[in-house]
Design a protein around this motif. Sequence first.
Motif, mmCIF file in Angstrom:
data_model
loop_
_atom_site.group_PDB
_atom_site.id
_atom_site.type_symbol
_atom_site.label_atom_id
_atom_site.label_comp_id
_atom_site.label_asym_id
_atom_site.label_seq_id
_atom_site.Cartn_x
_atom_site.Cartn_y
_atom_site.Cartn_z
ATOM 1 N N ALA A 201 0.749 -1.364 0.109
ATOM 2 C CA ALA A 201 -0.063 0.037 -0.224
ATOM 3 C C ALA A 201 0.839 1.262 -0.011
ATOM 4 O O ALA A 201 0.518 2.166 -0.648
ATOM 5 C CB ALA A 201 -0.875 0.072 1.181
ATOM 6 N N ARG A 202 1.998 1.292 0.829
ATOM 7 C CA ARG A 202 2.786 2.321 0.918
ATOM 8 C C ARG A 202 3.483 2.756 -0.503
ATOM 9 O O ARG A 202 3.519 3.881 -0.762
ATOM 10 C CB ARG A 202 3.797 1.942 2.099
ATOM 11 N N SER A 205 0.875 3.699 -3.257
ATOM 12 C CA SER A 205 0.541 4.945 -3.296
ATOM 13 C C SER A 205 1.558 5.917 -3.687
ATOM 14 O O SER A 205 1.268 6.974 -4.284
ATOM 15 C CB SER A 205 0.018 5.212 -1.843
ATOM 16 N N THR A 206 2.789 5.753 -3.166
ATOM 17 C CA THR A 206 3.944 6.744 -3.736
ATOM 18 C C THR A 206 4.017 6.666 -5.159
ATOM 19 O O THR A 206 4.240 7.626 -5.903
ATOM 20 C CB THR A 206 4.954 6.325 -3.168
ATOM 21 N N PHE A 208 1.801 5.893 -7.367
ATOM 22 C CA PHE A 208 0.810 6.663 -8.304
ATOM 23 C C PHE A 208 0.860 7.904 -8.029
ATOM 24 O O PHE A 208 0.149 8.658 -8.659
ATOM 25 C CB PHE A 208 -0.776 6.076 -7.428
ATOM 26 N N GLU A 209 1.674 8.704 -7.226
ATOM 27 C CA GLU A 209 1.648 10.043 -7.114
ATOM 28 C C GLU A 209 2.400 10.812 -8.292
ATOM 29 O O GLU A 209 1.958 11.963 -8.621
ATOM 30 C CB GLU A 209 2.541 10.680 -5.872
#
Length: 335
Positions: A201-202, A205-206, A208-209
């Motif tokens: 998840a971490r 999410s990075t 996808f930024e």
Amino acid sequence: MDNENPRARLYYLFGANSPQKSSWLERLPAGLFAISVGLFGLLAAWRRAAAYRWDFAADVSALLVWPVTAIWGASLLLYILKCRFYPKAVMREYRHPVHGSLQALIPLSILLAVIQFKQPGQDVWLVLTLLALGLNLIIALPVVSVLATGQMPSNAVTPALYLPVVGGALIGGMTLGALHYPGWGALLFGTGISGWALLEARILSTLFEGPMPEAVRPTIGVELAPPTIATLTAATIWPELPGEALAIGLGLSIGPFVGVMVRYHWWTKVPFSIGFWSFSFPLAALASVMLETVHRGGWPLWIGILALVLASTVIAFLSLRTLILLAQGRLFPNQ
């Protein structure tokens, strides 16, 4: 990520704060072992194909074993010399969240070597496995500590973090399964799955930024690794698993593969470096999983052959580009 405070910006692949005029040995990156890890994975895939009575594969695996072993042995020797003559540089890498993660490639290469060279009844392989797992634990501890305490800079959150936390446990479980310790292998398998779940998840999410910092974009191939290695580990620990179960693992691999490939315009525009070897082991492991699924699930043979040829082609391309860098004296460039 590219607009962060310069103090948080990290020199990922070739050491932090090393003198620009340092010797090539001091600049020798632990990422060099990605070559051995990928080649061991390819050797394992060809040996698996040979075991399933693809006669041509036996000749290829016999041809591969000596250069793969020589490259691994040379890498170990060079890094031992670096530890001997430049211990401060090694410790700088160890304390660095991304460099420290890349150091996990060293015990991973040892574990993969054990899988390839083990002999029944020889306890030395179990001892070597335990030593490699201990080294991986030492490397993983500071990475986990920085992550758990919220001190990890966001531009250091890259797929390389999977290597000590997930890779060590999954490949360790695979090795123990190959040495006929399935119970302990299952324990490590569960640990690796847990680490993967916590990190995924971490990291996603990075990712996808926006684009990763250029220095680490080649290592995005590591994102492909967890599902394929987890499936291969499960196949090794539990040889009775049916092909349908392995197909679930192949399905889990589709998401990361799509996520990496749609970002191709970011990672293909950076200069070639050994970081691109991050694609080698995941593709080799995928070929092994395909071959296992073909064997256990009755899939058409051409599917396994196609996966093996694809992995071999990519690794041959990486080898050629690496040899060109070596000939140009740019394999370990100055920072």
